[in-house]
Scaffold this active site. Sequence first.
Site, PDB file in Angstrom:
ATOM      1  N   LYS A  19      42.323  23.837  27.503  1.00 25.26           N
ATOM      2  CA  LYS A  19      42.532  23.923  28.936  1.00 25.26           C
ATOM      3  C   LYS A  19      41.292  23.416  29.672  1.00 25.26           C
ATOM      4  CE  LYS A  19      44.469  27.360  32.089  1.00 25.26           C
ATOM      5  NZ  LYS A  19      44.792  28.766  32.265  1.00 25.26           N
TER       6      LYS A  19
ATOM      7  N   ARG B 182      53.155  39.862  38.425  1.00 26.55           N
ATOM      8  CA  ARG B 182      53.444  39.575  39.828  1.00 26.55           C
ATOM      9  C   ARG B 182      54.943  39.505  40.087  1.00 26.55           C
ATOM     10  NH1 ARG B 182      49.934  34.210  39.882  1.00 26.55           N
ATOM     11  NH2 ARG B 182      51.026  34.207  37.917  1.00 26.55           N
TER      12      ARG B 182
ATOM     13  N   HIS C 128      43.321  39.837  40.522  1.00 17.83           N
ATOM     14  CA  HIS C 128      42.736  40.239  39.235  1.00 17.83           C
ATOM     15  C   HIS C 128      41.926  41.514  39.403  1.00 17.83           C
ATOM     16  CE1 HIS C 128      42.773  35.706  38.203  1.00 17.83           C
ATOM     17  NE2 HIS C 128      43.663  36.269  37.412  1.00 17.83           N
TER      18      HIS C 128
ATOM     19  N   SER D  42      45.017  31.833  40.531  1.00 17.22           N
ATOM     20  CA  SER D  42      43.798  31.042  40.487  1.00 17.22           C
ATOM     21  C   SER D  42      44.072  29.591  40.874  1.00 17.22           C
ATOM     22  CB  SER D  42      43.174  31.103  39.092  1.00 17.22           C
ATOM     23  OG  SER D  42      42.739  32.411  38.804  1.00 17.22           O
TER      24      SER D  42
END
Length: 161
Positions: A41, A90, A17, A128
């Site tokens: 979430k 990514r 990040h 993460s």
Amino acid sequence: MAIAVCSGSFDPVTNGHLDIIERSAKIFDKVIVAVLQNSQKTSLFSVEERVELLKAATSSLANVEIDSFGGLLVEYMQKKQAKVIVRGLRSAADFEYEQPIAAVNRKMAEEIETFFLMTNPAYAYLSSSIIKEMAKYGAKLDGLVPSVVEQALRGKFPPAR
């Protein structure tokens, strides 16, 4: 003045990040890193904790501001007078996920562009979720997260006795 927004959950912020944030800060006049408040979430860190971790991790970047928001990103951007969404990619799978979101954002607000940055290959595997799993089992996090994040993770996952 070109204002960009880099949004996400950042639960927690990783060096991947930070790479995207630092590179964005070299391109745009101002970068707002916006932590998404998502009640759907379950997060390890509260929104306030994530904001504080990001502030600590980006303290050397003068043109980076840390904030949080709820609701639609384009509405937040309009409020902040930002014109660019920065998204790190990514892999091709990330692009396939991000592309329709970018299209919908463009449909809602034509003046807002999405800017995709390819992740530094050194961080292409990093997420993460992987960091949280590693921290849970006490794995070394050197070079994967800022030291302030590693300390915070150790507080969430104390070593087994």
